[in-house]
Design a protein around this motif. Structure first.
Motif, PDB file in Angstrom:
ATOM      1  N   ARG A 183       4.194 -33.511  18.792  1.00 38.30           N
ATOM      2  CA  ARG A 183       5.476 -34.208  18.668  1.00 38.30           C
ATOM      3  C   ARG A 183       6.096 -34.029  17.295  1.00 38.30           C
ATOM      4  NH1 ARG A 183       3.849 -40.427  19.360  1.00 38.30           N
ATOM      5  NH2 ARG A 183       6.007 -40.700  18.632  1.00 38.30           N
ATOM      6  N   LYS A 189      11.500 -37.548  18.074  1.00 37.83           N
ATOM      7  CA  LYS A 189      11.547 -38.909  17.566  1.00 37.83           C
ATOM      8  C   LYS A 189      10.908 -39.870  18.567  1.00 37.83           C
ATOM      9  CE  LYS A 189      15.889 -38.026  15.084  1.00 37.83           C
ATOM     10  NZ  LYS A 189      17.317 -38.419  14.937  1.00 37.83           N
ATOM     11  N   ASP A 190      10.451 -41.012  18.076  1.00 41.87           N
ATOM     12  CA  ASP A 190       9.796 -41.999  18.929  1.00 41.87           C
ATOM     13  C   ASP A 190      10.724 -42.484  20.039  1.00 41.87           C
ATOM     14  OD1 ASP A 190       7.538 -41.776  17.428  1.00 41.87           O
ATOM     15  OD2 ASP A 190       7.924 -43.553  16.186  1.00 41.87           O
ATOM     16  N   LYS A 194      10.114 -42.234  24.035  1.00 39.27           N
ATOM     17  CA  LYS A 194      10.092 -43.447  24.850  1.00 39.27           C
ATOM     18  C   LYS A 194      11.006 -43.303  26.066  1.00 39.27           C
ATOM     19  CE  LYS A 194      10.734 -48.459  24.566  1.00 39.27           C
ATOM     20  NZ  LYS A 194      11.097 -49.593  23.668  1.00 39.27           N
TER      21      LYS A 194
END
Length: 303
Positions: A183, A189-190, A194
């Motif tokens: 990642r 990005k988180d 998500k």
């Protein structure tokens, strides 16, 4: 019942399980026939000499392996058997591995294995042991004169043999432009991960093979049906009438195959030396000439 492809045994350690091998898949594609658009004659496949363009008999075809210098080494079926004389009737399990360790790209063709010769109990024993361990057997087997790497997989009440592609048959991805693994390396990005995970979860469901169908085939066959109902069809006269056989059967007519093979082979063999038969027209012409010979001789004498 499907036809038996192979009979032999599963072998590992001192365990010997007699089995028969059956096809587990079938071709379900649209059967397009080739036709000559000008005459609606069937277009067939022929073994043709690429230099002369002439059809050649099967018995005159040999196997050749091309070398780097352009020359060929001829190899017969007997040469192949002598080069690798090992038993071809054994599924030799070399190790057991976790099923998830085998990448999908290696899976090739599935087969069913069924116990024979009172091998039911040991067959069931191996199946249940593999299920409990969550493992599959990695084996080597020779099917139809070719050695395969294969996975022995428990599936419901059956043991399946799925042939695998050799490592050398898998193309590497080195020459492809792929984002780096991980990642962070890929710059994700988180929040993006998500949202992607949420979408995956929403579309997740248990696997049901019957939920999917070949929509391309369905659409083409629907088109064929509409054209047929509208009378938009063409008649094709077969080049040779199909031989009549009592009832429906999947058994190959060996006699017919032998007759066709002999007929094809006769065209490629040297005929025994004998005087060729004269065409009817040529023979008739010569006979007429002989009948007219006395009249011509008399005419010359009068002259």
């Amino acid at each position: 019942m499907p036809r038996v492809i192979w009979k032999g045994a599963i072998s590992f350690g001192l365990v010997h399980i007699p089995v028969a091998l059956y096809p587990a898949s079938r071709e379900d594609e649209i059967d397009f026939d080739w036709l000559d658009a000008r005459s609606m004659d069937p277009v067939g496949y022929k073994r043709v000499n690429k230099r002369t363009g002439r059809e050649i008999a099967k018995e005159h075809i040999v196997k050749g392996v091309k070398l780097d210098d352009g020359e060929y080494v001829l190899v017969s079926d007997d040469d192949i058997r002598e080069a690798y004389p090992r038993s071809t009737q054994t599924i030799e399990i070399e190790r057991f591995v976790a099923a998830a360790e085998i990448p999908f790209v290696h899976l090739e063709r599935p087969y069913y294995l069924a116990p024979i010769n009172k091998g039911e109990k040991v067959y069931a024993l191996l199946r249940e042991a593999l299920l409990a361990a969550g493992r599959v057997g990695v084996a080597k087997v020779v099917i139809q004169s070719k050695q395969h790497l294969a996975a022995l997989i428990p599936a419901g009440p059956a043991l399946m043999l799925n042939t695998l592609r050799w490592a050398g048959e898998i193309r590497p991805w080195d020459e492809l432009s792929l984002p780096p693994a991980g990642r962070q390396a890929a710059g994700l990005k988180d929040a993006e991960l998500k949202m992607a995970a949420q979408l995956v979860e929403e579309l997740s469901a248990p696997w049901q093979a019957g939920d999917y169908s070949d929509q391309f085939k369905d659409a083409v066959m629907a088109l064929v049906e509409r054209k047929s109902q509208a009378g938009d069809t063409r008649e094709v006269t077969p080049l040779e009438p199909a031989p009549e056989q009592p009832g429906s059967s999947n058994v190959v007519d060996l006699t017919a195959l032998l007759k066709r093979s002999l007929a094809g082979g006769a065209s490629g063999k040297a005929a025994p030396a004998k005087r060729p038969a004269r065409p009817a027209a040529k023979a008739a012409s010569k006979a007429a000439a002989k009948r007219g010979a006395p009249a011509r001789k008399a005419a010359r004498r009068r002259a």
